[in-house]
Design an enzyme around this catalytic site. Structure first.
Site, PDB file in Angstrom:
ATOM      1  N   CYS B 129       0.886  -1.160   0.000  1.00 13.99           N
ATOM      2  CA  CYS B 129       0.000   0.000   0.000  1.00 13.99           C
ATOM      3  C   CYS B 129       0.923   1.208   0.000  1.00 13.99           C
ATOM      4  CB  CYS B 129      -0.915   0.005   1.226  1.00 13.99           C
ATOM      5  SG  CYS B 129      -1.877   1.525   1.358  1.00 13.99           S
ATOM      6  N   CYS B 132      -0.696   4.304   2.187  1.00 14.61           N
ATOM      7  CA  CYS B 132      -0.827   4.257   3.651  1.00 14.61           C
ATOM      8  C   CYS B 132      -0.400   2.885   4.132  1.00 14.61           C
ATOM      9  CB  CYS B 132      -2.220   4.675   4.129  1.00 14.61           C
ATOM     10  SG  CYS B 132      -3.646   3.918   3.320  1.00 14.61           S
ATOM     11  N   SER B 133      -1.330   2.061   4.615  1.00 12.23           N
ATOM     12  CA  SER B 133      -0.910   0.784   5.180  1.00 12.23           C
ATOM     13  C   SER B 133      -2.031  -0.251   5.027  1.00 12.23           C
ATOM     14  CB  SER B 133      -0.558   0.957   6.654  1.00 12.23           C
ATOM     15  OG  SER B 133      -1.634   1.590   7.336  1.00 12.23           O
ATOM     16  N   CYS B 134      -2.806  -0.172   3.939  1.00 13.31           N
ATOM     17  CA  CYS B 134      -3.931  -1.081   3.731  1.00 13.31           C
ATOM     18  C   CYS B 134      -3.447  -2.535   3.754  1.00 13.31           C
ATOM     19  CB  CYS B 134      -4.620  -0.765   2.413  1.00 13.31           C
ATOM     20  SG  CYS B 134      -5.336   0.886   2.400  1.00 13.31           S
TER      21      CYS B 134
END
Lengths: 229, 229
Positions: B129, B132-134
């Site tokens: 991702c 962000c941090s999906c």
């Protein structure tokens, strides 16, 4: 926005695996107590503040780039949470100066009860919407069709990374209609649009020196795309 | 302390700092000294939010316990082992991964819209991702520090083969690499290749070979001979 969160293709951050002889173990998940609390406070406050996931992402990526890059992950989460609370007057500067009041307030209607958490997490927040919920025309692009990611630089939230803008790729999957983050983050409603997975050849993204045998896909809403000539 | 002058005097080696300078571990250690500025700040914010009736501290503990102890890569490993052993399940996983995965009881927050991608002798999949941090929480829990860090988010899309080498995954140049940038609410689960010599293993024994990193694509499933050593 063209913020520091949009990291794809940047250089100079160093290795991913700092010490290959000591890979990061699967536990612990958190590395200090304050990280646990920031994570949990963020989840607990969203039904109180009634912000959506796109607004939370926008709050985090709105940090000035130098600060974003100098902050740890949960520092970014904390800064985003504080911003969301300040915007809604849930937590003010005066609150922070004064500290907790002696007499606690009664429970806010959005306060999450411990017993409800399992069900809340199980329900999640699906973003798929039926065509009936999406007053948009049927999907414009077919699987296999060549498309171009639009050149666009919105000041608000967007999920189209810079590294694909202006590049041509191929639609490889359709996912029906999904909540459109650019509108949802701005408080303009869900405005669902068709969502696609688009595959870009590495050389089309990064040039002739790129790996000839690799590709990158992004998930892209219809308005991020235009037909390839 | 005002909300606008968020402190910056933390030690970057502490906490979940994904881009610690070389020589610093990307994760911190337990503090035994006085609380740092961020620890104090989080404590005072939590106290305020509790006093205002927004947050039940017991709910925070439930959120933390859920993602620290209950949900983690063991869930995804069960899905992979099922896909390896049950061709009908694999077929359902290909048709509608969210629905097939829900058969095993995994669903909800950050896993609402699942897609499974299968590694073969010819194709290797890697999930990132960049924005962000999906990450598929119901299957893998919360992401490791490296997954959220600028080095991984910047490099996975532009030089995936080099990133994989850092993880000890040396792919022949003829193996196609497909990188999946999770830019929407679709969450990707990599189905790693089933190791050879595992024909007689039970589903449970197979699940024990499936690592977190292998389900992101940053690793391979364990070799059973090495795993039992």
């Amino acid at each position: 926005m063209n913020g520091a969160q949009d990291l794809g293709g940047m250089m100079g951050f160093g290795p991913v695996v700092v010490d290959p002889s000591h890979p990061e173990p699967e536990t612990p998940v958190f590395h200090s107590e304050w990280e646990r609390r920031v994570f949990a406070l963020t989840l607990a406050m969203s039904p109180v503040g009634r912000w959506n996931i796109d607004q939370s992402r926008f709050a985090r990526e709105s940090l000035p780039p130098a600060r974003y890059l100098a902050s740890s992950y949960y520092e970014i989460w904390l800064a985003g949470l504080e911003r969301l609370m300040h915007e809604r007057d849930l937590l003010t500067l005066e609150d922070l100066d004064r500290g907790a009041p002696a007499a606690p307030a009664s429970a806010h209607p959005g306060r999450v009860a411990p017993a409800d958490i399992a069900a809340v997490l199980r329900r999640g927040g699906p973003t798929a919407r039926t065509p009936a919920q999406a007053p948009a025309p049927a999907p414009a692009y077919a699987i296999g069709q060549r498309v171009i990611a639009r050149v666009m630089n919105p000041r608000g939230h967007t999920r189209l990374p810079r590294y694909v803008r202006g590049r041509a790729g191929v639609v490889i999957a359709q996912h029906g209609f999904h909540v459109f983050p650019d509108a949802n983050a701005a408080g303009n409603g869900e405005a669902p649009q068709p969502l696609y997975t688009v595959r870009f050849a590495a050389r089309d993204l990064w040039g002739a020196d790129a790996d000839p045998n690799s590709s990158v896909t992004v998930d892209a809403w219809e308005s991020y795309l235009e037909p390839a000539p | 302390m005002s909300a606008s002058d968020h402190d910056h005097d933390h030690d970057p080696a502490h906490g979940d700092h994904g881009h610690a300078p070389p020589g610093h571990a990307p994760h911190g250690h337990t503090h035994d000294a006085a609380p740092t500025a961020i620890e104090a700040r989080v404590k005072s914010i939590e106290a305020l939010l509790v006093a205002k009736g927004y947050v039940d501290p017991a709910a925070l503990d439930v959120f933390i316990d859920t993602y620290e102890h209950r949900v983690g890569p063991q869930n995804g490993a069960r899905v992979v082992a099922r896909a390896w052993t049950d061709p009908a399940f694999l077929e359902r996983l290909r048709l509608d991964a969210s629905k097939a995965i829900a058969e095993l009881g995994y669903e909800g927050r950050q896993g609402e819209h699942m897609v499974a991608v299968e590694n073969t002798a010819a194709v290797h999949n890697l999930v990132v991702c960049t924005l962000c941090s999906c990450y598929p929480w119901p299957l893998l829990g919360l992401p490791p520090v490296w997954y959220k860090s600028p080095p991984y988010r910047s490099r996975a899309v532009i030089e995936p083969r080099a990133v994989l080498r850092e993880f000890g995954v040396h792919l022949d140049d003829t193996v196609e690499i497909r990188v999946w940038d999770s830019t929407a609410e679709i969450r990707y689960l990599v189905i790693p290749r089933r190791p050879s010599g595992t024909e007689d293993l039970t589903e449970e024994a197979l699940a024990a070979l499936v690592t977190r990193d292998s389900m992101i694509g940053a690793g391979l499933a364990r070799d059973p001979a090495a795993a039992s050593a």
